[in-house]
Design an enzyme around this catalytic site. Sequence first.
Site, mmCIF file in Angstrom:
data_model
loop_
_atom_site.group_PDB
_atom_site.id
_atom_site.type_symbol
_atom_site.label_atom_id
_atom_site.label_comp_id
_atom_site.label_asym_id
_atom_site.label_seq_id
_atom_site.Cartn_x
_atom_site.Cartn_y
_atom_site.Cartn_z
ATOM 1 N N HIS A 100 39.737 -79.980 24.835
ATOM 2 C CA HIS A 100 38.653 -80.873 25.255
ATOM 3 C C HIS A 100 38.925 -82.273 24.710
ATOM 4 O O HIS A 100 39.809 -82.460 23.879
ATOM 5 C CB HIS A 100 37.289 -80.345 24.773
ATOM 6 C CG HIS A 100 37.123 -80.313 23.293
ATOM 7 N ND1 HIS A 100 37.147 -79.146 22.551
ATOM 8 C CD2 HIS A 100 36.921 -81.308 22.393
ATOM 9 C CE1 HIS A 100 36.986 -79.425 21.278
ATOM 10 N NE2 HIS A 100 36.847 -80.737 21.153
HETATM 11 P P1 TYD Z 1 34.225 -75.428 20.763
HETATM 12 O O1 TYD Z 1 33.955 -76.880 20.611
HETATM 13 O O2 TYD Z 1 34.540 -74.910 22.119
HETATM 14 O O3 TYD Z 1 35.382 -74.974 19.779
HETATM 15 P P2 TYD Z 1 36.914 -75.439 19.749
HETATM 16 O O4 TYD Z 1 37.016 -76.698 20.561
HETATM 17 O O5 TYD Z 1 37.208 -75.639 18.329
HETATM 18 O O6 TYD Z 1 37.735 -74.336 20.327
HETATM 19 O O7 TYD Z 1 32.964 -74.655 20.175
HETATM 20 C C1 TYD Z 1 32.839 -73.256 20.240
HETATM 21 C C2 TYD Z 1 31.356 -72.925 20.282
HETATM 22 O O8 TYD Z 1 30.716 -73.359 19.081
HETATM 23 C C3 TYD Z 1 30.636 -73.587 21.442
HETATM 24 O O9 TYD Z 1 29.726 -72.634 21.978
HETATM 25 C C4 TYD Z 1 29.853 -74.715 20.795
HETATM 26 C C5 TYD Z 1 29.628 -74.217 19.392
HETATM 27 N N1 TYD Z 1 29.570 -75.291 18.381
HETATM 28 C C6 TYD Z 1 28.383 -75.595 17.758
HETATM 29 O O10 TYD Z 1 27.329 -74.986 18.047
HETATM 30 N N2 TYD Z 1 28.360 -76.585 16.821
HETATM 31 C C7 TYD Z 1 29.478 -77.277 16.481
HETATM 32 O O11 TYD Z 1 29.415 -78.175 15.614
HETATM 33 C C8 TYD Z 1 30.716 -76.968 17.143
HETATM 34 C C9 TYD Z 1 31.994 -77.718 16.827
HETATM 35 C C10 TYD Z 1 30.719 -75.973 18.081
#
Ligand code: TYD
Length: 148
Positions: free
Chosen positions: A64
């Site tokens: 992302h």
């Molecule tokens: P995501 O941003 O997709 O993780 P990564 O990019 O590290 O693979 O986040 C995974 C899940 O966690 C998504 O459902 C959103 C949630 N999340 C939160 O609730 N709070 C946060 O601060 C973060 C970073 C993610």
Amino acid sequence: MKNLKKQGMPHKSTVFDCSIIHFPKIHNRAGNLTPIQNNIEVPFDVRRVYYLYDIPGGESRGAHAHRKLQQVIIAASGSFDVTLDDGRNKKTVQLNRPYFGLHVFPGLWRDISNFSSGAVCLVLASEFYYAEDYIRDYNDFITFKAVK
Ligand code: TYD
């Protein structure tokens, strides 16, 4: 810190704006310590800290970009690779020391992969969690960067 103005121009940011920050390492025979302070060791106010852990072998994270948020990524334990992409250029950085941080500008696609066993990926973020700040579709990202 270089290119401070570009932090407000996420469409224009490039992988070359991102740099490794060397944090202080306070050495002690009983173990080492690294302190990190807002606007001193990191070039912004930290509003949120999160960490990735228990990452199964072969998994990758990220995939992302952020519209506004900037962050510093640290291998608090173990190692992993961060690949940054500005739509034109890619740059892969291996993080493997808890006293190095990768400063990631807004408006850059990132993939995090090759996690070592037991790796902990610590992230210092400039914003609270806002789902609207994420660009999760690569084609949307390319449109955002206005590169074709
Ligand atoms: P995501 O941003 O997709 O993780 P990564 O990019 O590290 O693979 O986040 C995974 C899940 O966690 C998504 O459902 C959103 C949630 N999340 C939160 O609730 N709070 C946060 O601060 C973060 C970073 C993610």
